[in-house]
Design a protein around this motif. Structure first.
Motif, mmCIF file in Angstrom:
data_model
loop_
_atom_site.group_PDB
_atom_site.id
_atom_site.type_symbol
_atom_site.label_atom_id
_atom_site.label_comp_id
_atom_site.label_asym_id
_atom_site.label_seq_id
_atom_site.Cartn_x
_atom_site.Cartn_y
_atom_site.Cartn_z
ATOM 1 N N GLY A 123 -0.511 9.791 -10.091
ATOM 2 C CA GLY A 123 -0.629 9.478 -8.680
ATOM 3 C C GLY A 123 0.704 9.389 -7.975
ATOM 4 O O GLY A 123 0.750 9.165 -6.779
ATOM 5 N N ARG A 124 1.766 9.569 -8.710
ATOM 6 C CA ARG A 124 3.087 9.365 -8.096
ATOM 7 C C ARG A 124 3.539 10.604 -7.340
ATOM 8 O O ARG A 124 3.427 11.722 -7.805
ATOM 9 N N ALA A 125 4.066 10.369 -6.173
ATOM 10 C CA ALA A 125 4.548 11.486 -5.354
ATOM 11 C C ALA A 125 5.749 12.135 -6.022
ATOM 12 O O ALA A 125 6.493 11.484 -6.746
ATOM 13 N N ARG A 141 1.047 4.003 -3.098
ATOM 14 C CA ARG A 141 0.760 5.433 -2.940
ATOM 15 C C ARG A 141 1.781 6.283 -3.680
ATOM 16 O O ARG A 141 1.491 7.387 -4.112
ATOM 17 N N GLY A 145 -5.817 1.081 -6.230
ATOM 18 C CA GLY A 145 -5.918 2.234 -7.128
ATOM 19 C C GLY A 145 -5.408 1.843 -8.504
ATOM 20 O O GLY A 145 -5.857 0.852 -9.085
ATOM 21 N N THR A 192 -2.538 0.693 -9.177
ATOM 22 C CA THR A 192 -1.453 -0.287 -9.048
ATOM 23 C C THR A 192 -2.017 -1.689 -8.808
ATOM 24 O O THR A 192 -2.871 -1.875 -7.943
ATOM 25 N N ARG A 215 0.834 -1.210 0.000
ATOM 26 C CA ARG A 215 0.000 0.000 0.000
ATOM 27 C C ARG A 215 0.863 1.253 0.000
ATOM 28 O O ARG A 215 0.576 2.229 -0.681
ATOM 29 N N ARG A 216 1.929 1.196 0.769
ATOM 30 C CA ARG A 216 2.825 2.355 0.828
ATOM 31 C C ARG A 216 3.495 2.587 -0.529
ATOM 32 O O ARG A 216 3.608 3.709 -1.007
ATOM 33 N N GLY A 272 2.957 5.420 -6.511
ATOM 34 C CA GLY A 272 2.609 5.289 -7.911
ATOM 35 C C GLY A 272 3.488 4.333 -8.693
ATOM 36 O O GLY A 272 4.689 4.563 -8.845
#
Ligand SMILES: [Fe+2]
Ligand SMILES: [Fe+2]
Length: 269
Positions: free
Chosen positions: A266-268, A187, A223, A225, A183-184, A189
């Motif tokens: 969605g990628r930080a 997030r 999401g 992924t 999950r991390r 992406g």
């Protein structure tokens, strides 16, 4: 030895090994990457129950599917780094066009000698990615493959370092042994995360389920992924699997049919 031979016949032989196919749809996937095929192997646990020759049928089944690359998601060994050595002659025959890549699982850090596994694996054409990423190319299009250290046993798990130098616009596949970190990672992406570790709980009976590692499921969409979790090929503790067959997972990447949200949006930063 009887346990090992019986395990091979029951779970790893042709006709017994389960081959599971997963499709991962990626928005905007380049033409050259359409149909990209990753063969996903995991959790050999070399040692008393899996050794020289035991992966021969798995390797043959993999070669027959002609994957573009092979990903091995850790837990090479049971007790010591030498457990990996008898597996290498079989694995050396994989030789897909884009290479064989691996990450370590929690078992591989035993005695902090995992570097020896990486060195030996290299001699069989397997590259272990340790918080590292590589840029690969197929049909004139590029994608990124990132490998992380194990979240439980490694001293550092560093996704940012693993990605450094990679173009953030490329579709990305992340290898991480323990799916609990997914999950991390998602997030941040990426198109897909390939994991192992759970063995599908190995003995998947309701009254025993709690004894096995936490098992999030075989395919979980987080999401944009896709998390794909292999049940693995070997065993821990005893040469037995119930309701959780050993498996070869084939992950096929295809272009998403509509203009869904971009993975990279969605990628930080
Ligand atoms: Fe494992
Ligand atoms: Fe594990």
């Amino acid at each position: 030895m009887g346990g090992r031979a019986a395990y091979r016949r029951r779970h790893l032989a042709r006709g017994r090994l389960v081959v599971r196919e997963e499709r991962v749809a990626v928005p905007g996937l380049a033409d050259g990457l359409e149909g990209l095929l990753v063969a996903h192997l995991s959790d050999f646990h070399g040692g008393a129950f899996l050794a020289r020759g035991d992966l021969a049928a798995v390797v043959e089944a993999t070669r027959e599917r002609a994957p573009d690359l092979v990903a091995i998601t850790g837990d090479w060994i049971t007790h010591g780094w030498e457990d990996a050595l008898p597996l290498l002659p079989d694995l050396a025959r994989l030789a897909p066009p884009l290479g064989v890549f691996s990450v370590f699982g929690n078992h591989d850090y035993r005695g902090r000698l995992e570097g020896r596994i990486a060195e030996a694996a290299r001699s069989a054409g397997v590259r272990v990615l340790r918080n590292e990423g590589v840029r690969l190319e197929r049909g004139g299009a590029e994608f990124a493959l990132v490998g992380l250290e194990d979240p439980e046993e490694a001293r550092t798990v560093d996704l940012e370092r693993a990605r450094s130098g990679l173009d953030p616009r490329l579709p990305e596949i992340v290898l991480c042994h323990n799916p609990l970190a997914a999950r991390r990672i998602a997030r941040a992406g990426c198109a897909a995360i390939l994991s192992g570790h759970s063995h599908g709980t190995q003995v998947d009976l309701p009254f025993l389920r709690r004894l096995g590692p936490a098992h999030p499921g075989l395919r979980v969409d987080l999401g944009a992924t896709a998390l794909v979790v292999s049940r693995g090929l070997g065993v821990v503790g005893f040469p037995l699997r119930v309701g959780a067959p050993a498996e070869l997972v084939l992950v096929r990447f295809v272009r998403a049919p509509s203009d869904g949200p971009s993975v990279r949006e969605g990628r930080a930063a």
